[in-house]
Design a protein around this motif. Sequence first.
Motif, mmCIF file in Angstrom:
data_model
loop_
_atom_site.group_PDB
_atom_site.id
_atom_site.type_symbol
_atom_site.label_atom_id
_atom_site.label_comp_id
_atom_site.label_asym_id
_atom_site.label_seq_id
_atom_site.Cartn_x
_atom_site.Cartn_y
_atom_site.Cartn_z
ATOM 1 N N ARG A 7 0.827 -1.208 0.000
ATOM 2 C CA ARG A 7 0.000 0.000 0.000
ATOM 3 C C ARG A 7 0.860 1.257 0.000
ATOM 4 N NH1 ARG A 7 -3.888 -0.948 4.711
ATOM 5 N NH2 ARG A 7 -4.441 -3.022 4.102
ATOM 6 N N ASN A 8 1.913 1.238 0.804
ATOM 7 C CA ASN A 8 2.810 2.396 0.854
ATOM 8 C C ASN A 8 3.486 2.630 -0.489
ATOM 9 O OD1 ASN A 8 2.169 2.824 3.517
ATOM 10 N ND2 ASN A 8 4.018 1.890 4.329
ATOM 11 N N MET A 9 3.893 1.552 -1.130
ATOM 12 C CA MET A 9 4.543 1.665 -2.432
ATOM 13 C C MET A 9 3.553 2.190 -3.468
ATOM 14 S SD MET A 9 7.446 1.452 -3.443
ATOM 15 C CE MET A 9 8.546 1.199 -4.755
ATOM 16 N N HIS A 10 2.314 1.728 -3.386
ATOM 17 C CA HIS A 10 1.278 2.192 -4.307
ATOM 18 C C HIS A 10 1.040 3.698 -4.116
ATOM 19 C CE1 HIS A 10 -2.273 2.198 -6.804
ATOM 20 N NE2 HIS A 10 -2.975 2.740 -5.805
ATOM 21 N N ALA A 11 0.953 4.138 -2.862
ATOM 22 C CA ALA A 11 0.751 5.564 -2.577
ATOM 23 C C ALA A 11 1.941 6.370 -3.089
ATOM 24 C CB ALA A 11 0.564 5.787 -1.082
ATOM 25 N N TYR A 12 3.146 5.847 -2.885
ATOM 26 C CA TYR A 12 4.339 6.554 -3.338
ATOM 27 C C TYR A 12 4.347 6.705 -4.857
ATOM 28 C CZ TYR A 12 9.188 7.461 -4.510
ATOM 29 O OH TYR A 12 10.332 8.000 -5.032
ATOM 30 N N THR A 13 4.085 5.629 -5.572
ATOM 31 C CA THR A 13 4.097 5.710 -7.040
ATOM 32 C C THR A 13 2.989 6.625 -7.546
ATOM 33 O OG1 THR A 13 2.802 3.673 -7.173
ATOM 34 C CG2 THR A 13 5.186 3.469 -7.426
ATOM 35 N N TYR A 14 1.827 6.639 -6.864
ATOM 36 C CA TYR A 14 0.737 7.532 -7.236
ATOM 37 C C TYR A 14 1.162 8.994 -7.092
ATOM 38 C CZ TYR A 14 -3.715 9.995 -6.912
ATOM 39 O OH TYR A 14 -4.740 10.882 -7.093
ATOM 40 N N LEU A 15 1.795 9.328 -5.958
ATOM 41 C CA LEU A 15 2.199 10.708 -5.704
ATOM 42 C C LEU A 15 3.361 11.155 -6.591
ATOM 43 C CD1 LEU A 15 1.869 10.878 -1.827
ATOM 44 C CD2 LEU A 15 0.410 11.977 -3.524
ATOM 45 N N VAL A 16 4.241 10.227 -6.932
ATOM 46 C CA VAL A 16 5.382 10.576 -7.788
ATOM 47 C C VAL A 16 4.903 10.992 -9.169
ATOM 48 C CG1 VAL A 16 7.386 9.578 -8.977
ATOM 49 C CG2 VAL A 16 7.091 9.241 -6.543
ATOM 50 N N LYS A 17 3.789 10.417 -9.631
ATOM 51 C CA LYS A 17 3.259 10.751 -10.953
ATOM 52 C C LYS A 17 2.680 12.165 -11.002
ATOM 53 C CE LYS A 17 2.103 5.994 -12.118
ATOM 54 N NZ LYS A 17 1.027 5.046 -12.358
ATOM 55 N N ILE A 18 2.268 12.695 -9.839
ATOM 56 C CA ILE A 18 1.682 14.038 -9.779
ATOM 57 C C ILE A 18 2.809 15.042 -9.553
ATOM 58 C CG2 ILE A 18 0.060 15.531 -8.551
ATOM 59 C CD1 ILE A 18 -1.359 13.004 -7.618
ATOM 60 N N VAL A 19 2.719 16.181 -10.206
ATOM 61 C CA VAL A 19 3.715 17.232 -10.037
ATOM 62 C C VAL A 19 3.707 17.677 -8.563
ATOM 63 C CG1 VAL A 19 4.423 19.524 -10.807
ATOM 64 C CG2 VAL A 19 3.265 17.986 -12.386
ATOM 65 N N TRP A 23 0.644 19.041 -4.895
ATOM 66 C CA TRP A 23 0.209 18.354 -3.680
ATOM 67 C C TRP A 23 1.047 18.658 -2.445
ATOM 68 C CZ3 TRP A 23 3.360 14.642 -1.379
ATOM 69 C CH2 TRP A 23 4.391 14.136 -2.157
ATOM 70 N N THR A 24 2.054 19.520 -2.546
ATOM 71 C CA THR A 24 2.820 19.871 -1.354
ATOM 72 C C THR A 24 2.868 21.384 -1.207
ATOM 73 O OG1 THR A 24 4.940 19.986 -2.487
ATOM 74 C CG2 THR A 24 4.319 17.856 -1.613
ATOM 75 N N LEU A 25 2.754 21.850 0.020
ATOM 76 C CA LEU A 25 2.873 23.290 0.274
ATOM 77 C C LEU A 25 4.307 23.750 0.057
ATOM 78 C CD1 LEU A 25 0.628 23.719 3.416
ATOM 79 C CD2 LEU A 25 0.112 24.362 1.086
#
Length: 109
Positions: A7-19, A23-25
Amino acid sequence: MKEIQNRNMHAYTYLVKIVPKKWTLLHDGGHRHGIMTTNISEALNSVLKKVRILPLKALVELIFKLVRYFHQHREEAQNCVHPFSTRIFDKFLRIEMKSREYKVTTYNP
């Protein structure tokens, strides 16, 4: 354990695809994507939402009352000589005076 890692790896790969700026302040350059209002406007909206059923005259009077309230507190904050509001500072002083009455006894030194 393996399922949590997946699950953590899935979340990481999902977030890496987004600029990251979306998604970060840290990386948004001060634009605060997705955040349209501030806390003060949210508070004001919640107050006004509860009084929408009032007659127009009462609603206008409430708005003027809120304006006076914020104006008074803004001036109080500008003239403040310590980092806390007068009410909070007085509360600290009362607590400090009360704390002087306490005595500490050491048992089994």
